[in-house]
Scaffold this motif. Sequence first.
Motif, mmCIF file in Angstrom:
data_model
loop_
_atom_site.group_PDB
_atom_site.id
_atom_site.type_symbol
_atom_site.label_atom_id
_atom_site.label_comp_id
_atom_site.label_asym_id
_atom_site.label_seq_id
_atom_site.Cartn_x
_atom_site.Cartn_y
_atom_site.Cartn_z
ATOM 1 N N HIS A 245 0.834 -1.205 0.000
ATOM 2 C CA HIS A 245 0.000 0.000 0.000
ATOM 3 C C HIS A 245 0.866 1.251 0.000
ATOM 4 C CE1 HIS A 245 -3.653 2.106 0.177
ATOM 5 N NE2 HIS A 245 -3.800 2.234 1.478
ATOM 6 N N THR A 246 0.668 2.102 -1.002
ATOM 7 C CA THR A 246 1.432 3.339 -1.133
ATOM 8 C C THR A 246 0.541 4.567 -1.176
ATOM 9 O OG1 THR A 246 3.124 2.137 -2.399
ATOM 10 C CG2 THR A 246 3.170 4.540 -2.531
ATOM 11 N N THR A 247 -0.622 4.433 -1.785
ATOM 12 C CA THR A 247 -1.466 5.578 -2.070
ATOM 13 C C THR A 247 -2.927 5.140 -2.112
ATOM 14 O OG1 THR A 247 -2.104 7.052 -3.897
ATOM 15 C CG2 THR A 247 -0.852 5.116 -4.477
ATOM 16 N N PRO A 248 -3.870 6.068 -1.919
ATOM 17 C CA PRO A 248 -5.286 5.705 -2.051
ATOM 18 C C PRO A 248 -5.666 5.204 -3.441
ATOM 19 C CG PRO A 248 -5.060 7.795 -0.887
ATOM 20 C CD PRO A 248 -3.705 7.438 -1.396
ATOM 21 N N ILE A 249 -4.856 5.504 -4.458
ATOM 22 C CA ILE A 249 -5.195 5.062 -5.810
ATOM 23 C C ILE A 249 -4.692 3.650 -6.104
ATOM 24 C CG2 ILE A 249 -5.113 7.456 -6.616
ATOM 25 C CD1 ILE A 249 -2.565 6.622 -8.201
ATOM 26 N N ASP A 250 -4.089 2.966 -5.118
ATOM 27 C CA ASP A 250 -3.668 1.578 -5.338
ATOM 28 C C ASP A 250 -4.837 0.722 -5.807
ATOM 29 O OD1 ASP A 250 -1.002 1.946 -4.692
ATOM 30 O OD2 ASP A 250 -1.327 1.558 -2.564
ATOM 31 N N GLY A 251 -6.000 0.927 -5.178
ATOM 32 C CA GLY A 251 -7.172 0.166 -5.573
ATOM 33 C C GLY A 251 -7.589 0.445 -7.002
ATOM 34 N N ILE A 252 -7.467 1.713 -7.434
ATOM 35 C CA ILE A 252 -7.815 2.075 -8.807
ATOM 36 C C ILE A 252 -6.823 1.451 -9.786
ATOM 37 C CG2 ILE A 252 -8.031 4.027 -10.402
ATOM 38 C CD1 ILE A 252 -8.951 5.712 -8.043
ATOM 39 N N VAL A 253 -5.546 1.431 -9.407
ATOM 40 C CA VAL A 253 -4.517 0.848 -10.270
ATOM 41 C C VAL A 253 -4.808 -0.629 -10.540
ATOM 42 C CG1 VAL A 253 -2.083 0.166 -10.330
ATOM 43 C CG2 VAL A 253 -2.708 2.486 -9.667
ATOM 44 N N LYS A 362 0.945 15.051 6.430
ATOM 45 C CA LYS A 362 1.408 16.313 5.854
ATOM 46 C C LYS A 362 0.411 16.921 4.875
ATOM 47 C CE LYS A 362 5.563 18.275 3.667
ATOM 48 N NZ LYS A 362 6.901 17.956 3.094
ATOM 49 N N PHE A 363 -0.306 16.067 4.131
ATOM 50 C CA PHE A 363 -1.246 16.544 3.112
ATOM 51 C C PHE A 363 -2.618 15.931 3.334
ATOM 52 C CE2 PHE A 363 2.949 16.368 0.999
ATOM 53 C CZ PHE A 363 3.104 17.719 0.693
ATOM 54 N N GLY A 364 -3.661 16.746 3.147
ATOM 55 C CA GLY A 364 -5.015 16.226 3.112
ATOM 56 C C GLY A 364 -5.271 15.521 1.795
ATOM 57 N N LEU A 365 -6.417 14.837 1.691
ATOM 58 C CA LEU A 365 -6.697 14.054 0.494
ATOM 59 C C LEU A 365 -6.836 14.942 -0.738
ATOM 60 C CD1 LEU A 365 -7.259 11.319 -0.764
ATOM 61 C CD2 LEU A 365 -9.672 11.596 -0.160
ATOM 62 N N VAL A 366 -7.533 16.078 -0.600
ATOM 63 C CA VAL A 366 -7.725 16.973 -1.750
ATOM 64 C C VAL A 366 -6.390 17.557 -2.208
ATOM 65 C CG1 VAL A 366 -8.833 19.078 -2.563
ATOM 66 C CG2 VAL A 366 -10.090 17.515 -1.078
ATOM 67 N N GLY A 367 -5.589 18.035 -1.250
ATOM 68 C CA GLY A 367 -4.272 18.567 -1.607
ATOM 69 C C GLY A 367 -3.380 17.525 -2.237
ATOM 70 N N TYR A 368 -3.465 16.290 -1.734
ATOM 71 C CA TYR A 368 -2.669 15.209 -2.310
ATOM 72 C C TYR A 368 -3.083 14.925 -3.746
ATOM 73 C CZ TYR A 368 -1.512 10.363 -3.398
ATOM 74 O OH TYR A 368 -1.101 9.221 -4.028
ATOM 75 N N LEU A 369 -4.387 14.870 -4.017
ATOM 76 C CA LEU A 369 -4.862 14.609 -5.372
ATOM 77 C C LEU A 369 -4.464 15.728 -6.328
ATOM 78 C CD1 LEU A 369 -8.402 13.130 -4.651
ATOM 79 C CD2 LEU A 369 -6.347 11.904 -5.370
ATOM 80 N N LEU A 370 -4.478 16.957 -5.864
ATOM 81 C CA LEU A 370 -4.038 18.075 -6.709
ATOM 82 C C LEU A 370 -2.553 17.961 -7.037
ATOM 83 C CD1 LEU A 370 -5.977 21.113 -5.189
ATOM 84 C CD2 LEU A 370 -6.350 20.024 -7.411
ATOM 85 N N ARG A 371 -1.759 17.525 -6.070
ATOM 86 C CA ARG A 371 -0.330 17.309 -6.339
ATOM 87 C C ARG A 371 -0.139 16.200 -7.363
ATOM 88 N NH1 ARG A 371 3.673 18.906 -2.729
ATOM 89 N NH2 ARG A 371 4.740 16.915 -3.017
ATOM 90 N N MET A 372 -0.964 15.168 -7.266
ATOM 91 C CA MET A 372 -0.861 14.062 -8.224
ATOM 92 C C MET A 372 -1.244 14.523 -9.622
ATOM 93 S SD MET A 372 -0.267 10.897 -6.729
ATOM 94 C CE MET A 372 -1.405 9.665 -7.304
#
Length: 455
Positions: A245-253, A362-372
């Motif tokens: 597990h690395t990121t919330p998008i692991d499931g999407i991958v 360090k980052f919220g979910l929305v901020g993290y997705l924007l960085r991605m």
Amino acid sequence: MSWLTLPVDLLSKYLGLFTDVWLTLVFGFLIVPAVFGVPFGIHKYYIKILLSIFEWTTLQMELKAKEKNNQLYKHYTSGIIVKVPDSTLKQEIQDLRCSAGCLSLDPRLELADVFVFCRKALENIIDDDVTKRFSAQKLENWNLLTRSNHNFRYINLKLLALWILGVLIRYGVLLPFRVTVAVTGIFLFVVLSTVVGLIPCTKTYLSDKVHLMGYRLCVRSLTGIITYHNRENKPKNDGICVANHTTPIDGIVLANDHCYSLVGQLHGGLLGLIQRAMVKSSPHMWFERAEVKDRRLVAKRLRDHVADENKHPVLIFPEGTCVNNTSVMMFRKGSFEIGCTVYPAAIKYDPRFGDAFWNSSKFGLVGYLLRMMSSWAIVCSVWYLPPMNRKEGEDAMQFANRVKAAIAAQGGLVDLIWDAGLKRTKVKDTFKEEQQQLYSKILLGDHEYQNHPES
């Protein structure tokens, strides 16, 4: 007064033309191909161009550093200090006493033994194997995304101009495209999942198509470039798929290539809306906050789900939290007590094009997705490993460790025994007591320690 309306007419004309071109590009080259799963094959050229630019920027900084008789700073990738991985506490104490010469090798207390524990403590302070797994990986080459390294004093005007151009491309072109695709994908997914859920007859085929469409749109919204290996080992409906597990998008991958039943806590807001739409058309398992802590209830629902061959395999991330994709940490044993086939999958991200790790502290979910979405791309490889079953005489924890070791070996990751929960909690007293018991065993000897284990 016709001259006053001329600029307004021109502005309206060009805005209309821009909108038409924008929608044509988004729907014609992103959304429609994602819906039907048709790739254009331009990703490999995009990656080659980026790698060439990164190599050129590194070469420019190296030349600038040579002009000042310096070298570029490079991060240590294999540890700051050298550790002896296979040595036991008993061997280390014996080596210390042998090096001193005047100390006895008999199993008795020597004050010099304290230096072994001091050295191990200093090693872990200087080069901690745990806490560094919860921060972003350090890159040797600059990828035009961050200035968080020590080499930016070697940037010249050409590199500065290139970085500014990259910012304009990422935030002015890529980010709007990706946000448009993400919003469109979420809207279509919620609507179509709800519609499929209302169909009274069998809906597995339609549900699978809707889910795959939604996941593909999410991957396109991140410019995800995913390579799947060993597809003959893809999970079947008789078991559980586990992955690092690395990121919330692991499931999407993973779900971009195969349909799964997801397990997790039911949330509110937009995420809760998506979860409720998903469960209407496919048998996902969402638990209320109070139910998540009920291990028996969770285990029972998992067993009932796996027993039904008409349902998709369950996707679980046994680490329980995100790790920075350099290692695999301890797997929780609950997923391995079900008594079914386990299908391991290893996920490895390429940090050169964008850091996929979610540092939730360090980052919220929305901020993290924007960085991605403002990175160059999300590039990763997925390996499906052969199915694994619990051996005779093997307990759940041993089985979990065997699966974890296989995932780490395939993904080129470090296999760690530590619990990823240390990201937010302190070390348990049992770890300290274990070291005390090991030292007591050395002092008393194996036979005497067995007679006095309370020592």
